[in-house]
Design an enzyme around this catalytic site. Sequence first.
Site, PDB file in Angstrom:
ATOM      1  N   ASP A  58       0.870  -1.184   0.000  1.00  0.00           N
ATOM      2  CA  ASP A  58       0.000   0.000   0.000  1.00  0.00           C
ATOM      3  C   ASP A  58       0.904   1.230   0.000  1.00  0.00           C
ATOM      4  O   ASP A  58       2.130   1.108  -0.046  1.00  0.00           O
ATOM      5  CB  ASP A  58      -0.941  -0.010   1.229  1.00  0.00           C
ATOM      6  CG  ASP A  58      -2.265   0.708   0.934  1.00  0.00           C
ATOM      7  OD1 ASP A  58      -2.214   1.872   0.487  1.00  0.00           O
ATOM      8  OD2 ASP A  58      -3.328   0.111   1.139  1.00  0.00           O
ATOM      9  N   HIS A  68      -3.005   3.629  -4.469  1.00  0.00           N
ATOM     10  CA  HIS A  68      -2.391   3.103  -3.240  1.00  0.00           C
ATOM     11  C   HIS A  68      -0.984   2.583  -3.496  1.00  0.00           C
ATOM     12  O   HIS A  68      -0.616   1.503  -3.032  1.00  0.00           O
ATOM     13  CB  HIS A  68      -3.268   1.995  -2.648  1.00  0.00           C
ATOM     14  CG  HIS A  68      -4.467   2.542  -1.924  1.00  0.00           C
ATOM     15  ND1 HIS A  68      -4.403   3.064  -0.667  1.00  0.00           N
ATOM     16  CD2 HIS A  68      -5.765   2.666  -2.305  1.00  0.00           C
ATOM     17  CE1 HIS A  68      -5.605   3.477  -0.289  1.00  0.00           C
ATOM     18  NE2 HIS A  68      -6.454   3.259  -1.270  1.00  0.00           N
ATOM     19  N   GLU A 121     -10.103   3.577  -4.570  1.00  0.00           N
ATOM     20  CA  GLU A 121      -9.680   4.927  -4.212  1.00  0.00           C
ATOM     21  C   GLU A 121      -8.569   5.464  -5.121  1.00  0.00           C
ATOM     22  O   GLU A 121      -7.499   5.836  -4.634  1.00  0.00           O
ATOM     23  CB  GLU A 121      -9.232   4.940  -2.744  1.00  0.00           C
ATOM     24  CG  GLU A 121     -10.342   4.515  -1.796  1.00  0.00           C
ATOM     25  CD  GLU A 121      -9.908   4.383  -0.340  1.00  0.00           C
ATOM     26  OE1 GLU A 121     -10.725   4.703   0.531  1.00  0.00           O
ATOM     27  OE2 GLU A 121      -8.771   3.941  -0.082  1.00  0.00           O
TER      28      GLU A 121
HETATM   29  C1  ACM Z   1     -10.836   0.064   1.109  1.00  0.00           C
HETATM   30  O1  ACM Z   1     -11.251   0.055   2.284  1.00  0.00           O
HETATM   31  N1  ACM Z   1     -10.221   1.118   0.620  1.00  0.00           N
HETATM   32  C2  ACM Z   1     -11.025  -1.074   0.245  1.00  0.00           C
END
Ligand code: ACM
Length: 542
Positions: free
Chosen positions: A204, A278, A342
């Site tokens: 991440d 991410h 996101e």
């Molecule tokens: C997430 O909680 N961004 C998958």
Amino acid sequence: MNKEITSILFFLLIATIFTGCGTKEVVGIVPQPVNIEVKSGTFLINEKTKIVVNGDNEASQKTAEYFAEQFRKVSGLELDIVEGGSRIKNSIYLCNQTDEEHAAEGYEMLIDRQGVVITGDPAGIFYGIQTLFQLLPSEIYGSSPAGDMDWEVAQVHIIDAPRFPWRGMHLDVSRHFFPVEFIKKYIDLLAMHKLNVFHWHIVDDQGWRMEVEKYPLLTEKGAWRDGSMEGWDYFVGPPVEGGPVYGGYYTQVEIKEIVQYAADRFITVVPEIELPGHSRAVLDAYPELSCTGKPFDKEGAVHHYLPPYCAGKEETFRFLEDVLTETMELFPSEYIHIGGDEVPKERWEVCPDCQQRILEEGLENTQELQSYFITRIEKFVNARGRKIIGWDEILEGGLAPNAAVMSWRGIEGGVEAARAQHPVVMSPVTHCYFNYCQTEDPAASEVPCGEYTSLEKIYLYEPVPDTLNSEESGFIMGAQGNVWTEGIETPEQVEYMALPRMSALSEVVWSSRSQRDYADFSARMDAHYLRMDQMGVNYFKE
Ligand code: ACM
Ligand code: ZN
């Protein structure tokens, strides 16, 4: 009624209360088996008990060794493991039988005076062994000799099989890093609950934790960050010269060891390689893969969704294909999780390479550019015999043709995907985010947390939305609990947030819907807490 009969009836009543004959609470199995009949006698496992494995079956042999090893640890007794085609007196007979009569991953267990018979496919036999552990005194879950004990189990007849094929738990090891030993303990907890997917969120923004031979900077740089922060900061960057450093990563040797450890427990490890968002840890190590070609600079950040890979540069895809190739060599799972959540599109809007890609591919906008990105990755993964699963944002701009969807922002993404005949895993933030508070008052929590999600709410979660018809419902593969670790720093804190929620979830995904009964679950949990005490689990208890 004469006095004698009255006293016999009274005796029977008391005996029933004390032996719990016929009640499930006494046995306290979690998740609740589909069908359990408890009889009045017991069977004692002693030094003469043999484990009999039918046929030349490597998986059952391993399960036999797994049971014998744990039994030896706490009892000091070495049980013989022998091969044989039928049960013998004083034995635990593991009867591998894959046929239409026995459901996939299911088992039948009969315990009588002579011993234990577990019949099923290899996974079913393993789950039968989990049930056997739970029938034994809780000391079976310890890690050292338990002293003088009767290793006695109730005589039962159980027929059991899971409701869903995807029974998952996720763990974020990027925001905070957890050592190999803890990952194994987490896997043991999954196994105890008959869960079968460990979704390993291994990369991440705040740390890349998987060794990749072709790109050493991913772990030389991307696994470490400035450790001076107090509390959580999404923007925390690379270490500062002379300052504290936080991080860690798993070598390929360690990853293989964990994958095997899980496989021995019938658990598939599904790795998550986040893309296109991410990915700050990557883009700091290899800035040429970003739209600007420069490392991320906190100044000018508009939100904590950090900039993604450049979708216009071919280098991005070459890099990801290389990384995914090594990923697929390490992880034999059918599904590779590709993240997809996101993804901020601001940079794609102004990047000449991304805009060029949009033009060349005849795309409408950056949503479709995201879809192009995921679909291109899917083609690569599919060509190697694997499938992708992604968070529900992968629906935006058009879902890749063969992708499975993990519905997290709610259940709507899952509903849409199931209607389009794509496999779905339900993991809505409303019920399945185990980093949310267990206490109504966040200040009462040992671990920083946000909103409140009660154990009962999780227990009563129903993964199949009632808006789906029966054919659409068939696309719901199961459900999963997620443990994001921005606010969770230590293994003890993971345990505190994940348990007993994992126990509740295990009934959601294993037991039949008609059996869901929170009061009954709570009563059975009394026995289950003792097991977790033996395992040294720092579970939350109200
Ligand atoms: C997430 O909680 N961004 C998958
Ligand atoms: Zn770009």
